[in-house]
Design a protein around this motif. Structure first.
Motif, PDB file in Angstrom:
ATOM      1  N   GLN A  49       0.829  -1.130   0.064  1.00 19.85           N
ATOM      2  CA  GLN A  49       0.028   0.043   0.009  1.00 19.85           C
ATOM      3  C   GLN A  49       0.723   1.330  -0.074  1.00 19.85           C
ATOM      4  O   GLN A  49       0.383   2.480   0.317  1.00 19.85           O
ATOM      5  CB  GLN A  49      -0.938   0.091   1.233  1.00 19.85           C
ATOM      6  N   PRO A  51       2.299   4.761  -1.324  1.00 13.89           N
ATOM      7  CA  PRO A  51       1.816   5.532  -2.249  1.00 13.89           C
ATOM      8  C   PRO A  51       2.463   5.394  -3.554  1.00 13.89           C
ATOM      9  O   PRO A  51       1.556   5.667  -4.647  1.00 13.89           O
ATOM     10  CB  PRO A  51       1.945   6.777  -1.775  1.00 13.89           C
ATOM     11  N   LEU A  53       3.108   3.082  -5.586  1.00 14.59           N
ATOM     12  CA  LEU A  53       2.405   1.898  -6.180  1.00 14.59           C
ATOM     13  C   LEU A  53       1.551   2.353  -7.047  1.00 14.59           C
ATOM     14  O   LEU A  53       0.886   1.482  -7.996  1.00 14.59           O
ATOM     15  CB  LEU A  53       2.081   0.807  -5.295  1.00 14.59           C
ATOM     16  N   GLN A  54       0.779   3.607  -6.861  1.00 11.17           N
ATOM     17  CA  GLN A  54      -0.151   4.131  -7.655  1.00 11.17           C
ATOM     18  C   GLN A  54       0.351   4.952  -9.052  1.00 11.17           C
ATOM     19  O   GLN A  54      -0.374   5.477  -9.712  1.00 11.17           O
ATOM     20  CB  GLN A  54      -1.066   4.952  -6.886  1.00 11.17           C
ATOM     21  N   GLN A  55       1.577   5.054  -8.934  1.00  6.55           N
ATOM     22  CA  GLN A  55       2.272   5.889  -9.999  1.00  6.55           C
ATOM     23  C   GLN A  55       3.002   4.838 -10.889  1.00  6.55           C
ATOM     24  O   GLN A  55       3.310   3.630 -10.632  1.00  6.55           O
ATOM     25  CB  GLN A  55       3.259   6.678  -9.470  1.00  6.55           C
ATOM     26  N   LYS A  56       3.309   5.243 -12.273  1.00  7.64           N
ATOM     27  CA  LYS A  56       4.066   4.463 -13.020  1.00  7.64           C
ATOM     28  C   LYS A  56       5.551   4.243 -12.562  1.00  7.64           C
ATOM     29  O   LYS A  56       6.240   5.101 -11.843  1.00  7.64           O
ATOM     30  CB  LYS A  56       4.320   5.159 -14.409  1.00  7.64           C
ATOM     31  N   TRP A  57       6.067   3.081 -12.521  1.00 10.32           N
ATOM     32  CA  TRP A  57       7.003   2.687 -12.108  1.00 10.32           C
ATOM     33  C   TRP A  57       8.334   2.644 -13.087  1.00 10.32           C
ATOM     34  O   TRP A  57       8.285   2.140 -14.172  1.00 10.32           O
ATOM     35  CB  TRP A  57       7.265   1.173 -11.149  1.00 10.32           C
ATOM     36  N   SER A  61      10.458   7.717 -10.703  1.00 12.57           N
ATOM     37  CA  SER A  61       9.488   7.465  -9.399  1.00 12.57           C
ATOM     38  C   SER A  61      10.273   6.774  -8.433  1.00 12.57           C
ATOM     39  O   SER A  61      10.236   7.120  -7.110  1.00 12.57           O
ATOM     40  CB  SER A  61       8.235   6.482  -9.962  1.00 12.57           C
ATOM     41  N   ASP A 112       6.867   5.199   4.938  1.00 18.88           N
ATOM     42  CA  ASP A 112       6.893   5.311   3.634  1.00 18.88           C
ATOM     43  C   ASP A 112       8.252   5.263   2.920  1.00 18.88           C
ATOM     44  O   ASP A 112       8.587   5.727   1.690  1.00 18.88           O
ATOM     45  CB  ASP A 112       6.045   6.457   3.121  1.00 18.88           C
TER      46      ASP A 112
END
Length: 168
Positions: A49, A51, A53-57, A61, A112
């Motif tokens: 979970q 944050p 992980l919601q973005q392009k890797w 990033s 995080d």
């Protein structure tokens, strides 16, 4: 089992204070015997979970993360990943340096932060996911090493055979 950080491994093996040491290949003395256990690769580890992980890797990033770095001295904020990034004109933000990989999974679960770690360390760690590092970071061979005094000892040979069968 004991930590060998900062200890004279060759002397400990020679004097019978250690039977076998599990170390990276580059740390093996030319006076010792060794066998390769496995090749270790690095991955980027973080909590489930996270944050990011919601973005392009990608490398951008990856570099945007805050990292915990493992340094045997505990005071370095530069590692192999930073050297690879420097070669392509990039850098990352290392905010914490610790002396042991053992505490990294808990640090990641509670924050995080991310960390570049050996895959074997986190492959089954609860609450931790891994991503492939989006650039080339050289891995290393993990080996077991021993002294000549135990080379032909039948119990030591048995132990080495057992070690070769394990996923360490």
């Amino acid at each position: 089992f004991l930590s060998i950080q900062g200890r004279e491994i060759e002397k400990m093996l020679e004097h019978g204070e250690l039977d076998i040491a599990v170390i990276c290949h580059s740390a093996v003395s030319p006076n010792l015997f060794y066998r390769r256990l496995h090749h270790e690769r690095y991955v980027c580890a973080m909590r489930e979970q996270h944050p990011i992980l919601q973005q392009k890797w990608n490398v951008d990033s990856f570099c945007a993360l805050n990292f915990v770095l493992v340094s045997l001295s505990g005071d370095s904020f530069v590692g192999a990943t930073d050297k690879s990034l420097e070669q392509i004109g990039l850098s990352r933000n290392v905010v914490l340096s610790v002396q042991s990989f053992a505490i990294v999974p808990e640090l990641l679960r509670q924050s995080d932060l991310a960390s570049v770690v050996p895959y074997h360390l986190v492959q089954n760690a609860y609450g931790i996911i891994t991503k492939e590092i989006p650039l080339e970071v050289e891995g290393y061979d993990k080996v077991m090493t021993w002294h000549e005094r135990t080379q032909h000892d039948p119990v030591q040979k048995w132990l080495r055979d057992v070690m070769l069968q394990l996923e360490v």
